[in-house]
Scaffold this active site. Structure first.
Site, short mmCIF file in Angstrom:
data_model
loop_
_atom_site.label_atom_id
_atom_site.label_comp_id
_atom_site.label_asym_id
_atom_site.label_seq_id
_atom_site.Cartn_x
_atom_site.Cartn_y
_atom_site.Cartn_z
CB CYS A 73 43.50 38.39 40.66
SG CYS A 73 41.99 39.17 41.26
CG HIS A 100 38.93 41.57 41.54
ND1 HIS A 100 39.93 42.06 40.72
CD2 HIS A 100 38.28 42.66 42.02
CE1 HIS A 100 39.88 43.39 40.72
NE2 HIS A 100 38.90 43.78 41.50
CB CYS A 158 43.82 42.90 38.30
SG CYS A 158 43.44 42.51 40.04
CD GLU A 177 40.70 36.81 38.53
OE1 GLU A 177 39.88 37.53 39.14
OE2 GLU A 177 41.20 37.16 37.44
#
Lengths: 197, 197
Positions: free
Chosen positions: B127, B94, B124, B96
């Site tokens: 993250c 992801h 999420c 992040e």
């Protein structure tokens, strides 16, 4: 061989009580007790046994924290991982993240739908999230997040933080420019032939 | 230039309502409305503006999902990240996670205590956990997790799963061999000169 503490009891519930007693015990008192036994007496699941062995080896080798994990596909270990946070300068390099990345590389896939993970400790929120994104089919774990917290890891604290509203979290969360940010989602919706995950 | 929908309202609360209406709207009805405007009208924070630009570019380039993030230290962007899940076969990639790993590599550190993250979407659970482990000082975000769910990403679902007890989660969680697994934690406790994190 090491001495068996009289506090050690074999049933799960009794062991929880022993563990809590031991970790919360005054250090001066501990000196007068037999040390907890590190001998592995009941390594009856070979995949969890391997994850635990990796966690122990990682402490002894000094590579990182006391965590290990394996991923199993079709009855065989396809990837192994250990915590590499400090040695790699990577706070995301928990055993579960490491092993998921390795297994995906091995299977050339961004999901692990037919695989199971065996990890020496209950996954922290970061790792549990990764397991959901990877669509692993089952999670086997040894230590609890609360056990990890007792030896200095923030697992339980982060679970508590996630359960709170934004305004009550330790790290401030500030929303801005949502209208502009939504543009990427609209673009995604309209994109033909995208790879969803 | 694109048409401005009469449903677009500029206040936050009104925009939430518009967004919900638009995404839940029947596709036949959408055809008779002006398309939502992708033009960025108020990119007033340069760091968030850059994160959003990255998220848009990532859709257009086809490298991954509609997510971008930057990390800022001492008033400057020190690392940028985009979602690379499908292109790298890595469900943990992801924006992040990617940007945290890059920033840590750049600073040669496994924490980012004096840094802030700007991400185009609410992190999420994976993250958010990574952000806590990295000890970032502040989180700025654009879209909500609920917005991500509306365009097919599981963020809200995973938040719901984490809030449930083990027995009620979609992916079964099975504990085993805790007594044996605790050996690594005891070994960690006794280890001299360990690097804690």
């Amino acid at each position: 061989m090491c001495g068996i503490s009289p506090l050690v009891a074999r049933s799960h519930r009794q062991f929880v009580d022993w563990s809590v007693d031991y970790f919360s015990m005054d250090s001066r008192l501990k000196q007068h007790l037999p040390q907890p036994c590190n001998e592995r007496k009941n390594m009856d699941n070979p995949f969890m046994a391997r994850a635990i062995q990796l966690s122990l080896d990682n402490v002894l080798s000094g590579q990182g924290g006391p965590f290990g994990a394996v991923i199993v596909n079709d009855g065989k270990i396809i990837a192994e991982g250990v915590n590499r946070v400090t040695i790699d300068n990577d706070p995301t390099a928990h055993a579960e993240i490491v092993v998921i990345r390795k297994a995906c590389a091995r299977l050339n896939s961004f999901t692990l739908k037919d695989c199971e993970i065996y990890t020496s400790c209950e996954p922290c929120p970061m790792c549990l999230g990764a397991i959901y994104w990877a669509h692993l089919s089952r999670i086997h774990f040894g230590n609890l997040a609360a056990d990890a917290s007792k030896v200095g890891f923030d697992d339980s604290f982060i679970y508590q933080q996630i359960a709170r509203p934004f305004s009550q979290r330790k790290i401030p969360m500030l929303q801005m420019m949502r209208e502009e940010a939504l543009a990427a989602f609209r673009s995604w919706q309209k994109k033909p032939n995208k790879i969803s995950y």
